[in-house]
Design a protein around this motif. Structure first.
Motif, PDB file in Angstrom:
ATOM      1  N   LEU A   1      92.690  -4.217   2.482  1.00  0.00           N
ATOM      2  CA  LEU A   1      92.382  -3.090   1.591  1.00  0.00           C
ATOM      3  C   LEU A   1      92.921  -3.352   0.191  1.00  0.00           C
ATOM      4  N   ALA A   2      94.173  -3.798   0.118  1.00  0.00           N
ATOM      5  CA  ALA A   2      94.775  -4.093  -1.195  1.00  0.00           C
ATOM      6  C   ALA A   2      94.011  -5.206  -1.894  1.00  0.00           C
ATOM      7  N   SER A   3      93.578  -6.189  -1.126  1.00  0.00           N
ATOM      8  CA  SER A   3      92.825  -7.307  -1.697  1.00  0.00           C
ATOM      9  C   SER A   3      91.473  -6.848  -2.236  1.00  0.00           C
ATOM     10  N   SER A   4      90.804  -5.936  -1.507  1.00  0.00           N
ATOM     11  CA  SER A   4      89.508  -5.428  -1.985  1.00  0.00           C
ATOM     12  C   SER A   4      89.700  -4.571  -3.236  1.00  0.00           C
ATOM     13  N   PHE A   5      90.818  -3.840  -3.312  1.00  0.00           N
ATOM     14  CA  PHE A   5      91.118  -3.100  -4.547  1.00  0.00           C
ATOM     15  C   PHE A   5      91.308  -4.068  -5.706  1.00  0.00           C
ATOM     16  N   SER A   6      92.042  -5.171  -5.460  1.00  0.00           N
ATOM     17  CA  SER A   6      92.296  -6.161  -6.512  1.00  0.00           C
ATOM     18  C   SER A   6      90.982  -6.753  -7.036  1.00  0.00           C
ATOM     19  N   THR A   7      90.046  -7.019  -6.114  1.00  0.00           N
ATOM     20  CA  THR A   7      88.737  -7.534  -6.525  1.00  0.00           C
ATOM     21  C   THR A   7      88.004  -6.510  -7.395  1.00  0.00           C
ATOM     22  N   LEU A   8      88.034  -5.262  -6.969  1.00  0.00           N
ATOM     23  CA  LEU A   8      87.421  -4.178  -7.752  1.00  0.00           C
ATOM     24  C   LEU A   8      88.062  -4.096  -9.141  1.00  0.00           C
ATOM     25  N   TYR A   9      89.392  -4.165  -9.180  1.00  0.00           N
ATOM     26  CA  TYR A   9      90.130  -4.062 -10.443  1.00  0.00           C
ATOM     27  C   TYR A   9      89.756  -5.199 -11.400  1.00  0.00           C
ATOM     28  N   ASN A  10      89.633  -6.408 -10.846  1.00  0.00           N
ATOM     29  CA  ASN A  10      89.341  -7.578 -11.682  1.00  0.00           C
ATOM     30  C   ASN A  10      87.902  -7.595 -12.191  1.00  0.00           C
ATOM     31  N   LYS A  11      86.993  -6.945 -11.466  1.00  0.00           N
ATOM     32  CA  LYS A  11      85.575  -6.973 -11.848  1.00  0.00           C
ATOM     33  C   LYS A  11      85.110  -5.705 -12.557  1.00  0.00           C
ATOM     34  N   THR A  12      85.979  -4.699 -12.594  1.00  0.00           N
ATOM     35  CA  THR A  12      85.577  -3.402 -13.155  1.00  0.00           C
ATOM     36  C   THR A  12      86.668  -2.899 -14.100  1.00  0.00           C
TER      37      THR A  12
ATOM     38  N   LEU B   1      89.524   2.044 -16.612  1.00  0.00           N
ATOM     39  CA  LEU B   1      89.921   3.011 -17.638  1.00  0.00           C
ATOM     40  C   LEU B   1      88.948   3.042 -18.810  1.00  0.00           C
ATOM     41  N   ASN B   2      88.265   1.922 -19.057  1.00  0.00           N
ATOM     42  CA  ASN B   2      87.353   1.857 -20.207  1.00  0.00           C
ATOM     43  C   ASN B   2      85.891   2.059 -19.828  1.00  0.00           C
ATOM     44  N   GLU B   3      85.650   2.470 -18.612  1.00  0.00           N
ATOM     45  CA  GLU B   3      84.281   2.761 -18.194  1.00  0.00           C
ATOM     46  C   GLU B   3      83.746   3.951 -19.011  1.00  0.00           C
ATOM     47  N   VAL B   4      82.611   3.744 -19.703  1.00  0.00           N
ATOM     48  CA  VAL B   4      82.106   4.772 -20.609  1.00  0.00           C
ATOM     49  C   VAL B   4      81.362   5.890 -19.871  1.00  0.00           C
ATOM     50  N   ASP B   5      80.785   5.554 -18.724  1.00  0.00           N
ATOM     51  CA  ASP B   5      80.082   6.569 -17.944  1.00  0.00           C
ATOM     52  C   ASP B   5      81.130   7.441 -17.237  1.00  0.00           C
ATOM     53  N   LYS B   6      81.161   8.724 -17.591  1.00  0.00           N
ATOM     54  CA  LYS B   6      82.210   9.612 -17.085  1.00  0.00           C
ATOM     55  C   LYS B   6      82.204   9.711 -15.566  1.00  0.00           C
ATOM     56  N   ASN B   7      81.020   9.861 -14.970  1.00  0.00           N
ATOM     57  CA  ASN B   7      80.947   9.975 -13.508  1.00  0.00           C
ATOM     58  C   ASN B   7      81.438   8.708 -12.812  1.00  0.00           C
ATOM     59  N   LYS B   8      81.054   7.555 -13.384  1.00  0.00           N
ATOM     60  CA  LYS B   8      81.505   6.293 -12.795  1.00  0.00           C
ATOM     61  C   LYS B   8      83.022   6.144 -12.923  1.00  0.00           C
ATOM     62  N   ARG B   9      83.535   6.501 -14.104  1.00  0.00           N
ATOM     63  CA  ARG B   9      84.989   6.396 -14.327  1.00  0.00           C
ATOM     64  C   ARG B   9      85.732   7.294 -13.345  1.00  0.00           C
ATOM     65  N   ASN B  10      85.273   8.524 -13.213  1.00  0.00           N
ATOM     66  CA  ASN B  10      85.943   9.463 -12.299  1.00  0.00           C
ATOM     67  C   ASN B  10      85.817   9.012 -10.841  1.00  0.00           C
ATOM     68  N   SER B  11      84.662   8.414 -10.517  1.00  0.00           N
ATOM     69  CA  SER B  11      84.471   7.925  -9.148  1.00  0.00           C
ATOM     70  C   SER B  11      85.434   6.780  -8.841  1.00  0.00           C
ATOM     71  N   LEU B  12      85.599   5.893  -9.807  1.00  0.00           N
ATOM     72  CA  LEU B  12      86.525   4.770  -9.615  1.00  0.00           C
ATOM     73  C   LEU B  12      87.962   5.264  -9.475  1.00  0.00           C
ATOM     74  N   LEU B  13      88.329   6.236 -10.283  1.00  0.00           N
ATOM     75  CA  LEU B  13      89.679   6.802 -10.196  1.00  0.00           C
ATOM     76  C   LEU B  13      89.876   7.535  -8.867  1.00  0.00           C
ATOM     77  N   THR B  14      88.842   8.220  -8.429  1.00  0.00           N
ATOM     78  CA  THR B  14      88.894   8.902  -7.133  1.00  0.00           C
ATOM     79  C   THR B  14      89.116   7.888  -6.013  1.00  0.00           C
ATOM     80  N   LEU B  15      88.391   6.786  -6.103  1.00  0.00           N
ATOM     81  CA  LEU B  15      88.483   5.753  -5.066  1.00  0.00           C
ATOM     82  C   LEU B  15      89.872   5.123  -5.016  1.00  0.00           C
ATOM     83  N   ILE B  16      90.410   4.749  -6.182  1.00  0.00           N
ATOM     84  CA  ILE B  16      91.707   4.053  -6.146  1.00  0.00           C
ATOM     85  C   ILE B  16      92.842   5.019  -5.779  1.00  0.00           C
TER      86      ILE B  16
END
Length: 571
Positions: free
Chosen positions: A520-531, A534-549
């Motif tokens: 799980l931690a490794s999959s989060f790290s992959t997400l973090y490195n590819k996404t 904090l600078n995601e401009v699409d508000k829904n996407k940004r909030n979804s990513l924050l919700t997920l982590i």
């Protein structure tokens, strides 16, 4: 995971329409880019339906359309299931709102767990590490799934070893205070106590008079004769204080601090029960219980309950302890955690309990563990080949982490000592518990203390990193959009973690959920490195990513609590 049951039922009903019966069990896919779950049920139906697995798989999935998942067959006969984004969004919403991230409470029974076993008047050594940390995690696992758990350290505090220690102390100190109450109470600390036993033990092998005196003292102690019993209590209290200090560093604790001495009043019950059941036999002057069975494929020696000299033995104390635990705590299961070498002993003891009707309402479970080895593959020792004290082992790991932290200019000097301990204990525990308990493993400090790879510090850093992101993001509106493939894989790993915690409990194998937490931690790290969260401009996407982590953080905090490791504020 109700959605899995829904899919399994659909597949089961389709198989019935084909004129067959089969239990369908979906497992997590090893190829997340292809599918999320998979079953090989078509292979087991091949002989029954007299068709190839791929033909059967295609017939099963035909016209099986669903708004929540895709089901398709692949050669040579697997049935793959891929969750649609709509379903994944719903799952994420459920996991986010659940402080247990989908981990079910599946039990509600009274459990007593024995995972300590240190001897008083002796320092904890490297052999005590695994019983303490694996036992603590199994205790926490048992509680987390809903059980009422009591833990007992079960001290070795009785028998000739205590007679030897007391004999040695009485030669070195004026102990009349304990016998008459007069004079000053002798002042000795645990370090002095720790040196007395090996000295007394060695002396007893060459000095018959000293050995006879120790045996006489042992008898008087067991009769609780004043002076000897009071001195023994002093030794026990000093020892427990020192043992607790080491266990506290490891975040290990017990509800009960009982010892072999507490089972002494129940020894008579052992012989009453065994005699009533006509289980005791004489053998060369000793009293034994024959536990051999016709189905045994290897020799099973009898359990000796009284020596030819008339002394009760360790096995007798074990049986008395079980009787006392049943009478005083009414457990539905008693779990013992020891190294592999005690497998025969507990097999014999449990068989005697079965024959005698002792603990009829309690399941008796023995969990074994392997040894901690050096790079030479032999049990871990000091450089000069001596026994490694547990306190020294902990200090070695702390020192390695301290050196790493000193290289980091961002860490304040006054924080390094506490941080070195937090990271060191995490390194020690994760390095141990990523392994299957019954297997030996190599103690590798540089590997364990690395901040990268499959290590405790890496797990801590994952949570620290998530906390940093959430602190910078401040408040956000929970949103459950599936942003990319990495998002999918994180959610699947959250589901797998929830399942694996339960599996780890059922198998009493913490390595299952420890590995899952790492994935799980490794999959989060992959997400973090590819996404760029904090600078995601699409508000829904940004909030979804924050919700997920944030959901990932909840799961990893459960992992840390089960493993009894602390999470630093920064690393």
């Amino acid at each position: 995971m109700k959605f899995l049951e829904e899919v399994e039922n659909l597949l089961h009903n389709k198989i019935k329409k084909l004129g067959a019966e089969a239990n369908v069990s979906l497992s997590f896919s090893d190829r997340p880019e292809l599918c999320d779950f998979q079953t090989n049920v078509a292979f087991s139906l091949s002989k029954i339906l007299k068709k190839s697995p791929i033909m059967i798989a295609n017939e099963i999935v035909e016209n099986m359309e669903n708004e929540n998942f895709e089901i398709f067959a692949v050669a040579p006969g697997f049935i793959n299931v891929k969750l649609k984004d709509k379903m994944l969004s719903k799952i994420l919403e459920e996991l986010y709102s659940d402080p247990r991230v989908g981990i079910e409470k599946i039990e509600n029974k009274k459990v007593l767990i024995d995972y300590g076993g240190p001897n008083i008047a002796k320092p904890l050594h490297v052999g005590h590490l695994r019983s303490a940390i694996i036992g603590e995690t199994i205790k926490r696992l048992c509680r987390f799934v809903g059980n009422d758990v009591t833990s007992d350290v079960h001290l070795g505090d009785w028998g000739l070893q205590m007679g030897l220690v007391i004999a040695g102390i009485m030669e070195k100190y004026d102990c009349k205070y304990f016998f008459t109450g007069e004079g000053e109470k002798p002042c000795f600390d645990f370090e002095e106590l720790a040196g007395i036993y090996p000295e007394s033990s060695a002396r007893s092998k060459v000095d018959e008079e000293f050995k006879a005196r120790a045996k006489e003292i042992t008898v008087k102690l067991q009769q609780k004769e004043k002076g000897y019993y009071d001195l023994w209590n002093e030794i026990k209290n000093i020892s427990i204080d020192d043992i607790k200090k080491i266990y506290k560093i490891l975040n290990v604790d017990f509800e009960l601090w009982n010892g072999e001495s507490d089972s002494e009043p129940y020894i008579k019950n052992v012989f009453e029960i065994l005699s009533e059941k006509n289980l005791i036999e004489k053998s060369e002057g000793a009293e034994i219980v024959n536990v051999e069975r016709e189905t045994d494929t290897s020799p099973m020696p009898p359990l000796i309950v009284r020596s030819s000299a008339g002394a009760e033995l360790y096995a007798t104390t074990e049986l008395a302890t079980i009787i006392s635990r049943v009478q005083n705590y009414s457990p539905e299961e008693i779990i013992y955690l020891t190294d592999n070498r005690q497998s025969l002993h507990f097999n014999q003891v449990f068989r005697v309990c079965s024959l005698a009707g002792i603990a009829e309402n309690a399941k008796l479970t023995h969990i074994t563990f392997g040894t901690v080895n050096g790079k030479d593959g032999k049990p871990f020792k000091t450089r000069d080949g001596g026994t490694m004290y547990l306190s020294d082992l902990i200090e070695m790991v702390k020192d390695a982490c301290r050196k790493k932290l000193l290289e980091n200019q961002k860490i304040e000097d006054d924080q390094i000592e506490k941080l070195a301990e937090q990271i060191g204990i995490s390194a020690l525990k994760f390095g141990d518990m990523i392994n299957y308990p019954s297997k030996d493993y190599i103690f590798d400090i540089p590997k364990f203390c690395s901040f990268e790879g499959k290590t405790g510090p890496y797990m801590q850093y994952s949570i620290v990193r998530i906390n940093s992101i959430l602190d910078k993001a401040k408040d956000f509106e929970p949103c459950f959009e599936i942003v990319n493939q990495e998002t999918r894989e994180v959610i699947i790993n959250l589901l797998k973690f929830a399942k694996d915690v339960v599996c780890a409990y059922r198998d009493y194998a913490p390595n299952i959920f420890v590995q899952s937490a790492y994935n799980l931690a490794s999959s989060f790290s992959t997400l973090y490195n590819k996404t760029n969260i904090l600078n995601e401009v699409d508000k829904n996407k940004r909030n979804s990513l924050l919700t997920l982590i944030k959901t990932v953080k909840t799961a990893l905090q459960i992992f840390a609590e089960l493993l009894a490791i602390d999470i630093p504020k920064k690393m």
